[in-house]
Scaffold this motif. Structure first.
Motif, PDB file in Angstrom:
ATOM      1  N   UNK A   1      -8.068   0.327   7.002  1.00 31.54           N
ATOM      2  CA  UNK A   1      -7.229   0.213   8.308  1.00 31.54           C
ATOM      3  C   UNK A   1      -5.937   0.759   8.300  1.00 31.54           C
ATOM      4  N   UNK A   2      -5.088   0.318   7.344  1.00 30.46           N
ATOM      5  CA  UNK A   2      -3.593   0.497   7.258  1.00 30.46           C
ATOM      6  C   UNK A   2      -3.470   1.886   6.949  1.00 30.46           C
ATOM      7  N   UNK A   3      -4.185   2.608   5.968  1.00 27.13           N
ATOM      8  CA  UNK A   3      -4.087   3.763   5.436  1.00 27.13           C
ATOM      9  C   UNK A   3      -4.616   4.745   6.502  1.00 27.13           C
ATOM     10  N   UNK A   4      -5.708   4.599   7.211  1.00 24.70           N
ATOM     11  CA  UNK A   4      -5.994   5.360   8.260  1.00 24.70           C
ATOM     12  C   UNK A   4      -5.224   5.489   9.478  1.00 24.70           C
ATOM     13  N   UNK A   5      -4.400   4.121   9.959  1.00 26.28           N
ATOM     14  CA  UNK A   5      -3.386   4.341  10.759  1.00 26.28           C
ATOM     15  C   UNK A   5      -2.370   4.964  10.684  1.00 26.28           C
ATOM     16  N   UNK A   6      -2.009   4.797   9.192  1.00 20.19           N
ATOM     17  CA  UNK A   6      -0.873   5.722   8.684  1.00 20.19           C
ATOM     18  C   UNK A   6      -1.090   7.062   8.873  1.00 20.19           C
TER      19      UNK A   6
ATOM     20  N   UNK B   1     -12.226   9.376   3.524  1.00 21.69           N
ATOM     21  CA  UNK B   1     -11.394   7.921   3.133  1.00 21.69           C
ATOM     22  C   UNK B   1     -12.126   7.195   2.228  1.00 21.69           C
ATOM     23  N   UNK B   2     -11.832   6.749   1.062  1.00 25.07           N
ATOM     24  CA  UNK B   2     -12.390   5.944   0.051  1.00 25.07           C
ATOM     25  C   UNK B   2     -11.578   4.815  -0.450  1.00 25.07           C
TER      26      UNK B   2
ATOM     27  N   UNK C   1       0.966  -1.006   0.129  1.00 28.91           N
ATOM     28  CA  UNK C   1      -0.022   0.008  -0.111  1.00 28.91           C
ATOM     29  C   UNK C   1       1.059   1.072   0.030  1.00 28.91           C
ATOM     30  N   UNK C   2       0.486   2.312  -0.768  1.00 29.29           N
ATOM     31  CA  UNK C   2       1.454   3.615  -0.735  1.00 29.29           C
ATOM     32  C   UNK C   2       0.392   4.602  -1.013  1.00 29.29           C
TER      33      UNK C   2
END
Length: 166
Positions: A105-110, A92-93, A5-6
């Motif tokens: 979840x990974x994006x939101x945590x980052x 966030x979409x 994920x980037x």
């Protein structure tokens, strides 16, 4: 399953791309937002607000890339609510193809873990999947989180994520 994920911060040259992706987001939220499409067949976007993602300090629009493919977007704003000195994870979409893989979840945590500032996270109570996502997310963040009362939008649950690490 771990997927690469980037987050790719966009520039003004990506306005049309993000605007197009936003149509999918608006479509998915139209049932609980009670939004109708405009006469041109698209959902309404308030252009002056939308343009701020590329023009205002502390505002940004990033693409979510999974294995190099566009999988969604993240919109960040500087909160303009009285008494709230925080950035807001405004939208966030994640495209359906990439859901249930831990991408959101990974994006939101980052995003919520970045920088030396507080974050505001707001979740619409009528969007049951997003509300469940928010509640699971805030229960698992490495930073202190507390639900706060805000009177501007009664249909939102509001969480303040503070910069102090556990």
């Amino acid at each position: 399953m771990a997927v690469p994920i980037e987050l790719l911060q966009t520039g003004p040259e990506h306005v049309d791309l993000v605007r197009n992706l936003y149509q999918f987001y608006a479509y998915e939220s139209s049932d609980w937002e009670q939004e109708d499409i405009e006469v041109d067949g698209r959902f309404y976007i308030h252009e002056p607000h939308f343009q701020r993602y590329w023009a205002s300090p502390d505002w940004s629009a990033s693409l979510i890339l999974v294995d190099g493919f566009i999988a969604g977007f993240v919109l960040v704003e500087r909160s303009e609510l009285p008494g709230i000195d925080a950035l807001e994870l405004a939208d966030l979409f994640v495209l359906k193809k990439y859901r249930r893989l831990g991408v959101g979840r990974a994006v939101a945590r980052q995003v919520l873990g970045e920088g030396a500032h507080d974050w505001l996270l707001r979740c619409h109570v009528e969007d049951a999947p997003a509300l469940a996502f928010c509640q699971a997310l805030v229960a698992d963040l490495p930073r202190p989180v507390r639900e706060i009362p805000l009177d501007d939008e009664p249909a939102l649950r509001n969480y303040l994520v503070t910069q102090r690490l556990h």
